[in-house]
Design an enzyme around this catalytic site. Structure first.
Site, PDB file in Angstrom:
ATOM      1  CB  THR A  80      -0.961  -0.031   1.201  1.00 56.84           C
ATOM      2  OG1 THR A  80      -1.747  -1.218   1.104  1.00 56.84           O
ATOM      3  CG2 THR A  80      -1.882   1.174   1.219  1.00 56.84           C
TER       4      THR A  80
ATOM      5  CG  ASN B 237      -6.119  -9.196  -4.825  1.00 60.92           C
ATOM      6  OD1 ASN B 237      -6.066  -8.608  -5.899  1.00 60.92           O
ATOM      7  ND2 ASN B 237      -6.941  -8.832  -3.865  1.00 60.92           N
TER       8      ASN B 237
ATOM      9  CD  GLN C 116      -1.782 -11.931  -4.146  1.00 64.65           C
ATOM     10  OE1 GLN C 116      -1.325 -13.059  -3.967  1.00 64.65           O
ATOM     11  NE2 GLN C 116      -2.378 -11.260  -3.162  1.00 64.65           N
TER      12      GLN C 116
ATOM     13  CB  SER D   1       3.079  -6.953  -0.004  1.00 68.60           C
ATOM     14  OG  SER D   1       2.679  -7.108   1.325  1.00 68.60           O
TER      15      SER D   1
ATOM     16  CG  HIS E  24       1.441  -9.294   4.537  1.00 65.61           C
ATOM     17  ND1 HIS E  24       0.156  -9.771   4.551  1.00 65.61           N
ATOM     18  CD2 HIS E  24       1.387  -8.078   3.973  1.00 65.61           C
ATOM     19  CE1 HIS E  24      -0.641  -8.853   4.014  1.00 65.61           C
ATOM     20  NE2 HIS E  24       0.085  -7.818   3.661  1.00 65.61           N
TER      21      HIS E  24
ATOM     22  CB  THR F 127      14.815   3.863  12.336  1.00 59.88           C
ATOM     23  OG1 THR F 127      15.386   5.116  12.730  1.00 59.88           O
ATOM     24  CG2 THR F 127      15.766   2.732  12.689  1.00 59.88           C
TER      25      THR F 127
ATOM     26  CB  CYS G 156     -18.671 -12.000   3.728  1.00 59.65           C
ATOM     27  SG  CYS G 156     -19.969 -13.125   4.019  1.00 59.65           S
TER      28      CYS G 156
HETATM   29  N1  PLP Z   1      -2.000  -5.311  -3.990  1.00 58.49           N
HETATM   30  C1  PLP Z   1      -2.452  -6.567  -3.980  1.00 58.49           C
HETATM   31  C2  PLP Z   1      -2.670  -7.274  -5.285  1.00 58.49           C
HETATM   32  C3  PLP Z   1      -2.725  -7.210  -2.780  1.00 58.49           C
HETATM   33  O1  PLP Z   1      -3.185  -8.471  -2.795  1.00 58.49           O
HETATM   34  C4  PLP Z   1      -2.524  -6.500  -1.573  1.00 58.49           C
HETATM   35  C5  PLP Z   1      -2.869  -7.121  -0.292  1.00 58.49           C
HETATM   36  O2  PLP Z   1      -4.019  -7.421   0.000  1.00 58.49           O
HETATM   37  C6  PLP Z   1      -2.029  -5.196  -1.610  1.00 58.49           C
HETATM   38  C7  PLP Z   1      -1.790  -4.631  -2.841  1.00 58.49           C
HETATM   39  C8  PLP Z   1      -1.749  -4.412  -0.356  1.00 58.49           C
HETATM   40  O3  PLP Z   1      -0.594  -4.927   0.247  1.00 58.49           O
HETATM   41  P1  PLP Z   1      -0.119  -4.543   1.729  1.00 58.49           P
HETATM   42  O4  PLP Z   1      -0.931  -5.376   2.656  1.00 58.49           O
HETATM   43  O5  PLP Z   1       1.335  -4.926   1.780  1.00 58.49           O
HETATM   44  O6  PLP Z   1      -0.297  -3.092   1.905  1.00 58.49           O
END
Ligand code: PLP
Length: 696
Positions: free
Chosen positions: A73, A161, A191, A211, A213, A249, A338
């Site tokens: 993000t 995603n 993704q 990203s 995570h 930092t 949902c």
């Molecule tokens: N873009 C895509 C395609 C994602 O799947 C996600 C996460 O849901 C994001 C952006 C946002 O990523 P982050 O959680 O690292 O801000």
């Protein structure tokens, strides 16, 4: 021991053991500030440098920039800000920059939201334009060709995603080149990391956010690639970290962990090959097809990453599917947002032109390249378990007739509802106020139970019944002469408590009597009870079905114990009585710690699972903490789904009151059940707050 099978990797992933070790090392041993010039700082700096060098090699960053940040993000913000600041400068200098900010219709919300935000803040007043996708979710390149000359910026993700659909980045690049477009191009690579080969510097891509995570690093760390020569404006100014590109930092634990994942990717010794991943998807898909008849896949397998399945099942909502999978401890996500009431359709599937039932009922199952054989095999077995649970509840077609159900069933417990009165002995039932939304469900239920529908009655005149009658086929006698409420002309009669005669239909030992609610009043009510010879005394009326305004008129023919079953339940009360007693007091909520004490103090307390029967059936044994607790002193949980609450509430109210502890998955439904019971005057009703999710 957790029996959870995590199949929601597109939402977030577990942390790779090597990444966890690297994060711990960064916090425990190499905790220095990488900007410090002493040895402790230099050790931390080495982590940063190694992680970056790995990313640069892996992604083919070349002469471009590669900065660490907090996640995609943020990377998207930085990209959009950089592009839009430069566009504004060029426009101020008199250059033509185009008028459109083009983004793919299936982009993550962070993209259009950032575009709109910075467009407004920077006063650019460009027009946001959603680039359509085809039925497979692939960008419409002809539309892009037409738009490209006017595009100031183009945002097209590498893989989606929700569906895993992979974009034709070469095709997009070719269109931009052919049309001579000067648009800045962002490709959200979240993704794609670890699943698609990337060689960024050899492409025309200007910005590529990543990203951590989503690929086995922790939350709160990400990366941004910026092509050499592409405009760049820092989002965060301060101490000049990351070469002045992103101050603050550094998140060293996160970067160390991300570095470990990147190095595993580069070594190629940790993750499955794509061939293995395709094999895993095929097995999951086969299990879904076998367990859930009629399942349709919403993503084209030949155009999508092998790690994502997106499907819908006719007749089942995403909420129901989520619930049954969650009970079986298979974590998946609703393809759509949902809410407690109705699922909002997925905008991604909508953009692909899928019918509403599929976009509102979609489930996403996603795994990562770390998936193993044993997990996939276990997932397939759980999918079969979910199918069996749904079949036993008549929610999906079954070759065998289900065990007949008896008593009251409330359909559509959220807001609007329909009621069914079932009699197992005579295999017959009566439907009260069927809603169009419930036609398929009622039909499936009646067929699966092999019931005969004796009547379809409504509380208002001329309510639509044709659809249900049509759907029921031989399970309903179409020759039956009925009035405008669907009430059979040939019904027998009973004498009510006020001496009036009422028409009545027999259903096993019970009767359903019809009451007109006042002269000139169009509303009707129906009383259900066991008659004594030819009369139905007030005390024998267990349930009254009516629209709320009619309740007053029922006083003379029902008792204080009669449960009033509303035919519209916006308040989510399930059932009530003429003079409701109380609402939920603070002491009605028990958390999992208080529960064990409570159970010890109340040996007669019963645990009541208010999840639906298919969730109860799909629950994997042993049900961790909760049943262990209950079973320790010989107590097992009983299943009373919310849709059957009215029936059971009536029985509980007749008997001696013992404590009832309701539980469900999250504590939401059990709270409603406890509230309902307390309102009915059953004071010893409790709810396990946080539900099974927190108890286990
Ligand atoms: N873009 C895509 C395609 C994602 O799947 C996600 C996460 O849901 C994001 C952006 C946002 O990523 P982050 O959680 O690292 O801000």
């Amino acid at each position: 021991m957790t029996t959870e099978i995590y199949l929601d990797s597109n939402a977030t992933s577990v942390v790779l053991p090597a990444a966890l070790a690297a994060a711990i090392d960064a916090m425990a041993q190499r905790y220095g500030n990488p900007s410090s010039t002493h040895a402790t700082g230099l050790k931390a700096r080495a982590i940063l440098d190694e992680a970056r060098a790995g990313a640069v090699r892996l992604l083919g960053v070349g002469a471009g920039r590669l900065m660490f940040n907090s996640g995609a993000t943020e990377g998207i913000q930085t990209s959009v800000l950089s592009a839009l600041v430069s566009l504004r400068e060029r426009r101020d200098a008199g250059a033509a920059i185009g008028t459109l900010l083009v983004y793919g219709a299936t982009e993550h919300k962070a993209v259009p939201e950032s575009l709109a935000h910075w467009n407004r803040l920077l006063g650019l007043n460009l027009t946001l334009y959603k680039l359509p996708v085809d039925q497979d979710g692939v960008h419409d390149l002809a539309a892009l060709r037409a738009l490209a000359p006017q595009a100031a910026m183009v945002c097209t993700m590498a893989a989606n995603n929700e569906t895993g659909v992979v974009s034709d980045l070469d095709g997009i690049a070719a269109v931009l080149a052919d049309t001579g477009s000067a648009a800045l191009w962002m490709v959200d690579c979240v993704q794609a990391l670890g699943k698609l080969q990337l060689d960024l510097a050899s492409t025309r891509i200007d910005y590529a956010p990543f990203s951590g995570h989503k690929l086995y690093a922790p939350k709160g760390v990400g990366m941004l690639y910026v092509r050499a020569g592409a405009p760049f404006t820092p989002l965060i100014m301060g101490g000049g970290q990351e070469g002045g590109q992103r101050s603050g930092t550094e998140n060293m634990a996160g970067i160390a962990a991300f570095g470990a994942v990147l190095s595993a990717l580069e070594r190629g010794d940790t993750f499955r090959t794509s061939g293995e991943l395709y094999g895993f998807r095929a097995r999951l898909a086969d299990s879904l097809r076998a367990a859930l008849p009629g399942v349709v896949f919403n993503n084209p397998f030949d155009k999508a990453l092998p790690t994502t399945l997106n499907f819908s099942v006719p007749g089942l909502s995403s909420r129901e599917l989520m619930d049954v999978f969650d009970a079986a401890e298979v974590r998946v996500s609703a393809g759509s947002a949902c809410s407690s009431a109705k699922a909002t359709p997925s905008y991604v599937l909508d953009a692909m032109g899928l019918p509403l039932w599929r976009s509102a009922g979609a489930i996403r199952m996603s795994f990562g390249p770390l998936a193993d054989e044993a997990t996939i095999a276990a997932a397939c077995a759980r999918i079969e378990r979910c199918g069996a649970a749904l079949r036993a509840s008549c929610l999906i077609p079954s070759a065998r007739t289900a065990v007949p159900h008896d008593g009251l069933l409330q359909l559509g417990v959220e807001g609007a509802c329909s009621w069914m009165v079932l009699d197992a002995a005579s295999r017959s039932c009566i439907v009260i106020d069927p809603l169009p939304d419930h036609v398929a469900r009622i039909e499936a239920y009646v067929r699966c139970q092999n019931y005969q529908v004796q009547a379809i009655v409504s509380t208002l005149p001329n309510a639509g019944r044709a659809m249900l009658i049509e759907a029921l086929g031989r399970h309903f006698n179409r020759q039956l002469e009925v009035d405008q409420y669907g009430w059979p002309q040939n019904a027998g009669g009973v004498t009510l408590d006020n001496g009036a005669r009422a028409a009545a239909i027999a259903l096993g030992a019970q009767v359903l009597a019809c009451v007109h609610c006042g002269a000139g009043d169009e509303l009707r009510a129906y009383l259900l009870g066991t008659p004594q010879s030819q009369s139905l005394p007030a005390a024998a009326v267990r349930f009254a079905f009516s629209a709320r305004p009619a309740w007053q008129a029922l006083h003379a023919v029902s008792s204080a114990q009669t449960l009033l079953c509303p035919t519209r339940d916006e308040l989510n009360q399930f059932c009530t009585i003429a003079e409701p007693v109380a609402t939920l007091a603070a002491d009605a909520q028990l958390n999992s710690n208080a529960l064990s004490e409570f159970l010890q103090a109340h040996p007669d307390a019963r645990l009541v699972d208010v999840r639906e029967a298919y969730e109860f059936a799909a629950t994997v044994a042993p049900l961790a903490a909760l049943t262990a607790l209950a079973a320790a002193d010989g107590r097992a949980a009983i299943s009373v789904p919310l849709s059957r609450l009215a029936e059971h509430a009536s029985a509980w109210l007749q008997a001696e009151q013992t404590p009832l502890v309701f539980f469900c998955r999250s504590g939401n439904r059990s709270m409603k059940a406890a509230q309902c019971l307390r309102r009915l005057g059953y004071q010893q009703a409790y709810s396990l707050s946080g539900g099974l999710a927190l108890a286990a």
